[in-house]
Design an enzyme around this catalytic site. Structure first.
Site, short mmCIF file in Angstrom:
data_model
loop_
_atom_site.label_atom_id
_atom_site.label_comp_id
_atom_site.label_asym_id
_atom_site.label_seq_id
_atom_site.Cartn_x
_atom_site.Cartn_y
_atom_site.Cartn_z
N ASN A 9 0.88 -1.23 0.04
CA ASN A 9 -0.04 -0.02 0.01
C ASN A 9 0.73 1.22 0.07
OD1 ASN A 9 -1.86 2.12 0.46
ND2 ASN A 9 -2.68 1.46 2.36
N LYS A 11 0.16 4.07 -0.27
CA LYS A 11 -0.53 5.27 0.18
C LYS A 11 -0.30 6.54 -0.74
CE LYS A 11 -0.26 3.47 4.59
NZ LYS A 11 -0.28 3.37 6.01
N HIS A 96 -9.64 0.89 4.79
CA HIS A 96 -8.48 1.35 5.22
C HIS A 96 -8.57 2.23 6.77
CE1 HIS A 96 -4.49 2.62 6.50
NE2 HIS A 96 -3.83 1.44 6.00
N GLU A 98 -7.08 4.68 7.72
CA GLU A 98 -6.87 6.03 7.35
C GLU A 98 -8.22 6.44 6.67
OE1 GLU A 98 -3.05 5.62 5.38
OE2 GLU A 98 -2.28 5.14 7.27
N GLU A 168 -5.51 -5.15 10.37
CA GLU A 168 -4.52 -3.89 10.74
C GLU A 168 -4.98 -3.21 11.79
OE1 GLU A 168 -2.52 -2.78 6.71
OE2 GLU A 168 -4.20 -1.40 7.23
N GLY A 174 2.08 2.20 10.65
CA GLY A 174 2.95 3.23 10.62
C GLY A 174 3.87 3.87 11.92
N SER A 213 3.15 -2.07 10.70
CA SER A 213 4.65 -2.06 10.87
C SER A 213 5.08 -3.51 10.40
CB SER A 213 4.90 -1.63 12.23
OG SER A 213 4.54 -0.36 12.17
N GLY A 234 2.47 -0.93 4.26
CA GLY A 234 2.90 0.16 3.89
C GLY A 234 4.14 0.47 3.68
#
Ligand code: PGA
Length: 252
Positions: A9, A11, A96, A98, A168, A174, A213, A234
């Site tokens: 991903n 992003k 996701h 986010e 996740e 992150g 992570s 990510g």
């Protein structure tokens, strides 16, 4: 037997120059993925550019979002599932954290997008996960159940034959804090159990990736768990060497 599956991903990262160098690295290292399925999800604007530079035939393409609306029309700024398919993508990351947190996407909207994706022939990578506050309040199972059940209600349990799930934990995305392999395995088994209440065969067949992570140093341990079928990556997917090392851990 479920195939291990690693997706990157990206992003909102990249420029033409950065992508050229990243894809050159992925092309050179792609054989390290062995038996694992691999996909990368660049920003939609760069999909065509990536696809022209990608010579590794074992790396598939996806995007990070689609419009909820099933047909094209007057939706300024949106990208339809059909357009994504037309560009040669197979996957779309949906739900996701986010998108849930920053863009306030609801379970209902996410379920509609999953439905739209499936109808267009795309494979949704459906992300679910709890925040640290929810985990500490003992709400992990109810949060995950609500997120999954909203999608079951919309597409039925049979829809999960065409869905990949990514667990996740929001607190691990992150942040450099990975769930331990035991913590991740516990939730993956919970998710599979939840689906098994509807249909055992579908539950056993669904791919459940772990995300948050994942790095070359922890991938092998995570992927060795019985219910972890690969990862959604990510930060480490932006470094060809790291991403392919993670794919190698999945493909062994
Ligand atoms: P991370 O992101 O690997 O950088 O933690 C994972 C994700 O958000 O999908």
């Amino acid at each position: 037997m479920r195939q291990m599956f690693v997706a990157g991903n990206w992003k909102m990262h990249g420029s033409k120059a950065e992508i050229k160098s990243l894809v050159t690295g992925l092309n050179a290292l792609s054989s390290r993925a062995g038996n694992a399925k691999v996909a990368i999800c660049p920003p939609a604007l760069y999909v065509d550019y990536v696809s022209r530079s990608l010579s590794a035939s074992n790396i598939e393409l996806g995007v990070q979002n689609i419009a909820e609306e099933p047909v094209q029309g007057a939706y300024t700024g949106e990208i339809s599932a059909e357009m994504v398919k037309d560009l040669g993508c197979q996957f779309v990351i949906l739900g996701h954290s986010e998108r849930r947190a920053i863009y306030k996407e609801s379970d209902f909207e996410i379920a509609n997008k999953v439905d739209t994706a499936i109808k267009a022939g795309l494979t949704p990578i459906l992300c679910v996960g709890e925040t640290l506050e929810e985990r500490e309040a003992g709400e992990l199972e109810s949060v995950i159940s609500t997120q999954i059940n909203a999608v079951v209600e919309k597409v039925g349990i049979n829809g999960f034959k065409k869905i990949v799930i990514a667990y996740e934990p929001v607190w691990a995305i992150g942040t450099g804090k990975t769930a331990t392999s035991a913590q991740a395995q516990e939730v993956h088994a919970f998710i599979r159990g939840l689906l098994a209440d509807y249909d055992t065969d579908i539950a056993n067949g669904v791919i459940i990736q772990y995300g948050g992570s994942v790095k070359p140093a922890n991938a092998k341990e995570l992927f060795s768990q019985p219910d972890i079928d690969g990862g959604l990556i990510g930060g480490a997917s932006l470094v060809a060497e790291d991403f392919m090392a993670i794919c190698e851990a999945a493909g062994e």
